[in-house]
Design an enzyme around this catalytic site. Structure first.
Site, PDB file in Angstrom:
ATOM      1  N   GLU A  43      25.691  65.249  45.337  1.00 35.82           N
ATOM      2  CA  GLU A  43      26.731  64.206  45.345  1.00 35.82           C
ATOM      3  C   GLU A  43      26.018  62.911  45.700  1.00 35.82           C
ATOM      4  OE1 GLU A  43      29.606  64.617  44.256  1.00 35.82           O
ATOM      5  OE2 GLU A  43      29.984  66.768  44.418  1.00 35.82           O
TER       6      GLU A  43
ATOM      7  N   GLY B 124      18.290  62.045  45.873  1.00 34.56           N
ATOM      8  CA  GLY B 124      18.745  63.182  45.049  1.00 34.56           C
ATOM      9  C   GLY B 124      17.704  63.596  44.020  1.00 34.56           C
TER      10      GLY B 124
ATOM     11  N   CYS C  32      30.706  56.157  48.897  1.00 35.35           N
ATOM     12  CA  CYS C  32      30.130  56.416  47.574  1.00 35.35           C
ATOM     13  C   CYS C  32      31.102  55.988  46.481  1.00 35.35           C
ATOM     14  CB  CYS C  32      29.769  57.889  47.436  1.00 35.35           C
ATOM     15  SG  CYS C  32      31.134  59.001  47.781  1.00 35.35           S
TER      16      CYS C  32
HETATM   17  P1  NAD Z   1      19.869  59.109  51.796  1.00 31.14           P
HETATM   18  O1  NAD Z   1      19.647  59.677  50.452  1.00 31.14           O
HETATM   19  O2  NAD Z   1      18.903  58.125  52.333  1.00 31.14           O
HETATM   20  O3  NAD Z   1      19.973  60.261  52.901  1.00 31.14           O
HETATM   21  C1  NAD Z   1      20.868  61.336  52.785  1.00 31.14           C
HETATM   22  C2  NAD Z   1      20.314  62.525  53.557  1.00 31.14           C
HETATM   23  O4  NAD Z   1      19.122  62.985  52.915  1.00 31.14           O
HETATM   24  C3  NAD Z   1      19.939  62.222  55.003  1.00 31.14           C
HETATM   25  O5  NAD Z   1      20.288  63.337  55.803  1.00 31.14           O
HETATM   26  C4  NAD Z   1      18.424  62.091  54.915  1.00 31.14           C
HETATM   27  O6  NAD Z   1      17.765  62.346  56.141  1.00 31.14           O
HETATM   28  C5  NAD Z   1      18.099  63.148  53.893  1.00 31.14           C
HETATM   29  N1  NAD Z   1      16.805  62.994  53.223  1.00 31.14           N
HETATM   30  C6  NAD Z   1      15.978  61.911  53.191  1.00 31.14           C
HETATM   31  N2  NAD Z   1      14.878  62.187  52.455  1.00 31.14           N
HETATM   32  C7  NAD Z   1      15.014  63.470  52.026  1.00 31.14           C
HETATM   33  C8  NAD Z   1      14.220  64.317  51.200  1.00 31.14           C
HETATM   34  N3  NAD Z   1      13.066  63.906  50.674  1.00 31.14           N
HETATM   35  N4  NAD Z   1      14.665  65.567  50.945  1.00 31.14           N
HETATM   36  C9  NAD Z   1      15.845  65.993  51.437  1.00 31.14           C
HETATM   37  N5  NAD Z   1      16.642  65.234  52.223  1.00 31.14           N
HETATM   38  C10 NAD Z   1      16.232  63.990  52.505  1.00 31.14           C
HETATM   39  O7  NAD Z   1      21.352  58.506  51.745  1.00 31.14           O
HETATM   40  P2  NAD Z   1      22.081  57.650  52.846  1.00 31.14           P
HETATM   41  O8  NAD Z   1      21.481  56.276  52.818  1.00 31.14           O
HETATM   42  O9  NAD Z   1      22.129  58.426  54.108  1.00 31.14           O
HETATM   43  O10 NAD Z   1      23.578  57.598  52.255  1.00 31.14           O
HETATM   44  C11 NAD Z   1      24.013  56.620  51.379  1.00 31.14           C
HETATM   45  C12 NAD Z   1      24.031  57.132  49.956  1.00 31.14           C
HETATM   46  O11 NAD Z   1      24.796  58.323  49.871  1.00 31.14           O
HETATM   47  C13 NAD Z   1      24.695  56.171  48.991  1.00 31.14           C
HETATM   48  O12 NAD Z   1      23.950  56.094  47.810  1.00 31.14           O
HETATM   49  C14 NAD Z   1      26.037  56.817  48.709  1.00 31.14           C
HETATM   50  O13 NAD Z   1      26.617  56.446  47.484  1.00 31.14           O
HETATM   51  C15 NAD Z   1      25.692  58.255  48.771  1.00 31.14           C
HETATM   52  N6  NAD Z   1      26.882  59.061  49.038  1.00 31.14           N
HETATM   53  C16 NAD Z   1      27.367  59.856  48.048  1.00 31.14           C
HETATM   54  C17 NAD Z   1      28.520  60.599  48.245  1.00 31.14           C
HETATM   55  C18 NAD Z   1      29.084  61.464  47.161  1.00 31.14           C
HETATM   56  O14 NAD Z   1      29.892  62.345  47.481  1.00 31.14           O
HETATM   57  N7  NAD Z   1      28.693  61.297  45.931  1.00 31.14           N
HETATM   58  C19 NAD Z   1      29.166  60.539  49.468  1.00 31.14           C
HETATM   59  C20 NAD Z   1      28.645  59.725  50.474  1.00 31.14           C
HETATM   60  C21 NAD Z   1      27.487  58.999  50.239  1.00 31.14           C
END
Ligand code: NAD
Length: 479
Positions: free
Chosen positions: A252, A235, A286
């Protein structure tokens, strides 16, 4: 590798990208692993930057007409998509279990939730609001669409988190380029197939990457808004990357949600609910309960109950009817959770689980850890797995301070028999959502947003719809 691979259920499917209304092969292909075995499930199309550009260009062109299509027509398109998903819900559920790992009943629940989300948004409206009307003037507020939306999703709830973005974005008149997580692309691609038949070309597009295209998408000059769900670390990168074009942004992100148990609860009842809130989806939620704070007097009993529940949980392949908890979704997460287990053994007392299962696939035994210090990694960081630390407290004010001593602020729960006291404690928890005596209820009409470094911008509810619009004022002189 076969271009037309077989899934575990023996069906054959060619998973292709959706660009400008056409299902197309990728510039290359991506291997998708099923977490129940750690083995290849299938391959699917993988895009390159040229295909990403094509998808954004198609969405930009489609926006010209879709943004002025009457909202009633857009609403009907969403209803048709929900109907089509309903008709194919068992196919989606099975594919979700195969790629994500969760038990089939939970996958069916996610598919049902995704459909409910689309229907809930389809029932919402963006009516013009008269802010002032006098003899001399009329001032009206409109909510107009933004343009091309990039919808970027994680691997824990690939379908429901997609619909939370796509349904409001489309209803409001935007067009979308969706990018799922590379370890769970299949249900999003299948959703693309449904949309290919029900939406004008370019209104909805799907590209798949291997964690290499997200940055191109968020920086793209023709993308107007990024709706992102994922980790706080990613994020931060997304926020930096949209700065150059000042895009609208919803983040999120991660959480480290605490459950605060008050001293007047029925331990057995509350333990079962806390256990469920911590372990659902193998802890990969999350908003899962990731820490528990229990008063001295109830600590022994609460730890013992949680340990009994963990020991009794049936862990296995999500396709087995008896399974209550599936594997971790991917190898990276599995290895990460094993590190948290090491930390738990070193800094706390493991009273249930504490190990990976001795079988193929990414299985971790549900684990309860007691007598662990507040500065252990398992307490401070987001474990995102079935390993739950339980801490003791003597003074409630001190417990609330410990709960709030984190960069995260996503959710939390308070468990207590006295509603006024529980409400008071809930008010003092620094997070976007706090549940009392229940957990993880997310009605589609109620906005959900993180505090602190858990993100910003609402999803769901009217606020979640308006996040996909620009407020526009028309200020008109009369007479
Ligand atoms: P991640 O941040 O590794 O990946 C999420 C998405 O971002 C994937 O599609 C990934 O390919 C993409 N991504 C990777 N690098 C990027 C970049 N530089 N720019 C843009 N997009 C990029 O997360 P994850 O491991 O897939 O998911 C787990 C995390 O998500 C946990 O921290 C969890 O708490 C969080 N989560 C939050 C919510 C919420 O609503 N707050 C819901 C579900 C999961």
């Amino acid at each position: 590798m076969s271009a037309n691979p077989k899934l575990m259920n023996g069906t054959t499917h060619d998973f292709r990208l959706l660009i400008n209304g056409r299902l197309v092969s990728g510039a290359s292909s991506l291997e998708v692993i099923t977490p129940a075995t750690g083995k290849l499930l299938t391959t699917c199309a993988r895009a390159d930057t040229a295909q990403l550009d094509q998808a954004v260009a198609a969405a930009k062109e489609a926006y010209v007409k879709w943004s002025v299509t009457p909202i009633e027509v857009r609403r009907q398109a969403l209803v048709k998509i929900a109907d089509a998903l309903t008709a194919r819900s068992s196919e989606f559920a099975r594919l979700l279990t195969e790629e994500q790992g969760k038990p089939l009943a939970h996958a069916a629940g996610e598919v049902g939730g995704a459909i409910a989300m689309i229907r809930a948004f389809a029932a919402m409206d963006l009516k013009p609001k008269i802010l002032r009307e006098t003899d001399a003037e009329r001032i009206v507020q409109l909510h107009v669409p933004l343009g091309v939306v990039a919808a970027i999703t994680p691997w824990n709830f690939p379908l429901v988190l997609l619909m939370i973005k796509v349904a409001p974005a489309l209803l409001a008149g935007n067009t979308v380029v969706a990018k799922p997580a590379p370890t769970t692309p299949l249900t999003t691609l299948l959703f693309g197939e449904v949309c290919a038949e029900l939406l004008p070309p370019g209104v909805f597009n799907v590209i798949v990457d291997q964690n290499d295209l997200g940055g191109f998408l968020t920086q793209h000059p023709d993308v107007a808004k990024v709706a992102f769900t994922g980790s706080t670390a990613t994020g931060r990168k997304v926020m930096a990357s949209v700065a150059g074009t000042l895009k609208r942004l919803t983040l999120e992100l991660g959480g480290n949600d605490a459950a605060i148990v008050l001293d007047d609860v029925n331990v057995k009842e509350v333990a079962a609910k806390i256990y469920q809130g911590a372990m659902v989806n193998s802890g990969q939620v999350c908003l899962a309960i990731k820490r528990v704070y229990v008063p001295d007097a109830l600590y022994e009993a609460m730890c013992a109950e949680l340990a009994v529940l963990a020991a009794a949980t049936v862990v296995g392949d999500g396709l087995d009817a008896a399974t209550e908890m599936g594997p971790l979704q991917n190898k990276v997460q599995y290895e990460k959770v094993k590190e948290f287990l090491d930390d738990a053994w070193q800094h706390g007392k493991v009273i249930a689980g504490g190990r990976a299962l001795d079988r193929e696939g990414y299985f971790i035994a549900p684990t309860i850890v007691r007598d662990i210090s507040d500065d252990a990694r398992l307490v401070r960081e987001e474990q995102f797995g079935p390993v739950l630390p339980v801490m003791k407290y003597t003074d409630l004010d001190d417990a609330i301070a410990r709960v709030n001593d984190t960069e995260y602020g996503l959710g939390g729960t308070v468990w207590g028999a006295d509603p006024a006291r529980a409400f008071d404690v809930a008010q003092r928890v620094a997070s976007g959502t706090v549940w009392i005596n229940k957990h993880l209820e997310l009605p589609p009409d109620i906005p959900f947003a993180g505090a602190k470094q858990s993100g910003f911008g609402a999803e769901m509810g009217q606020e979640g719809l308006e996040e996909f619009t620009q407020s526009k004022i028309i200020n008109m002189a009369k007479g």
